[in-house]
Scaffold this motif. Structure first.
Motif, short mmCIF file in Angstrom:
data_model
loop_
_atom_site.label_atom_id
_atom_site.label_comp_id
_atom_site.label_asym_id
_atom_site.label_seq_id
_atom_site.Cartn_x
_atom_site.Cartn_y
_atom_site.Cartn_z
N ALA A 101 33.10 28.13 30.02
CA ALA A 101 33.98 28.25 31.18
C ALA A 101 34.08 29.71 31.60
CB ALA A 101 35.37 27.71 30.87
N PRO A 102 33.88 30.00 32.88
CA PRO A 102 34.07 31.38 33.33
C PRO A 102 35.55 31.73 33.30
CG PRO A 102 33.50 29.95 35.20
CD PRO A 102 33.46 29.10 33.96
N VAL A 103 35.87 32.92 32.84
CA VAL A 103 37.26 33.37 32.80
C VAL A 103 37.35 34.76 33.40
CG1 VAL A 103 37.82 31.98 30.76
CG2 VAL A 103 37.18 34.38 30.47
N TYR A 104 38.53 35.04 33.93
CA TYR A 104 38.85 36.37 34.43
C TYR A 104 40.01 36.92 33.61
CZ TYR A 104 36.09 35.18 38.57
OH TYR A 104 35.07 34.82 39.41
N PHE A 105 39.82 38.11 33.09
CA PHE A 105 40.91 38.82 32.42
C PHE A 105 41.35 39.88 33.41
CE2 PHE A 105 43.13 41.44 29.29
CZ PHE A 105 43.82 40.44 28.61
N CYS A 106 42.54 39.67 33.98
CA CYS A 106 43.00 40.44 35.13
C CYS A 106 44.07 41.44 34.71
CB CYS A 106 43.57 39.49 36.17
SG CYS A 106 42.47 38.12 36.61
N TYR A 107 43.69 42.71 34.61
CA TYR A 107 44.64 43.76 34.25
C TYR A 107 45.55 44.06 35.43
CZ TYR A 107 41.71 44.58 30.18
OH TYR A 107 41.01 44.42 29.01
N GLU A 108 44.97 44.17 36.59
CA GLU A 108 45.69 44.37 37.84
C GLU A 108 44.69 44.16 38.97
OE1 GLU A 108 45.08 47.30 39.77
OE2 GLU A 108 44.22 48.68 38.35
N LYS A 109 45.14 44.32 40.19
CA LYS A 109 44.34 43.94 41.36
C LYS A 109 42.93 44.54 41.38
CE LYS A 109 44.96 43.45 46.33
NZ LYS A 109 45.99 43.50 47.36
#
Length: 159
Positions: A101-109
């Motif tokens: 599964a593709p995932v995004y680890f989003c620290y900020e914009k």
């Protein structure tokens, strides 16, 4: 949506994946793909918020600001500090995503890393060297996790 990536060697936070105490395999490094600012902004606006640029700015209308978006709060710091490389058990139990599964680890914009779920699971401690409210999401799944500097994390569902 087509993304543009920054080579990991040029990523300004690359040291988190080169830490001697938390080695990341070369194979996993190939799957850790920081987005350039424009691509990160597009992911953030689509999946996180088109009003706020970081977690502490979430406001009314942002799904992550809704109290009922978050179902439980757990602690990650003790698992991070331990010798055990595994994810904290409540987090592992909450997320049934397939390895690819593709995932995004989003620290900020403007700071987002794209990877796969299995790569994140193996290297989650590296991602959390920066723990000021990052969100973990998968565009194909509703589950979301927000990590807090307090050493806690919230498990919830994206609205």
């Amino acid at each position: 949506m087509t993304h543009t990536y920054i080579p990991l060697d040029l990523y300004r936070r690359k040291w988190i994946f080169n830490h001697k105490d938390l080695p990341v395999t070369d194979q996993d490094k190939c799957a850790i793909r920081p987005l350039d600012e424009k691509s990160a902004m597009g992911v953030w606006n689509q999946w996180i918020s088109n009003k706020s640029s970081r977690a502490e700015q979430f406001t009314k209308g942002d799904w992550a600001a809704k109290v009922d978006a978050w179902q439980q709060t757990e602690h990650w710091q003790s698992a991070w500090d331990s010798e055990d490389a595994g994810l904290p058990e409540p987090l592992a139990a909450f997320i049934p995503w397939p390895d690819d599964a593709p995932v995004y680890f989003c620290y900020e914009k403007y700071q987002i890393i794209e990877t796969r779920w299995d790569v994140f699971v193996r290297n989650w401690k590296c991602f959390l060297f920066f723990d000021d409210g990052p969100l973990l999401i998968s565009p194909k799944h509703k589950q979301a996790v927000m990590f807090e500097q307090s050493g806690q994390y919230k498990l919830g569902l994206r609205g």
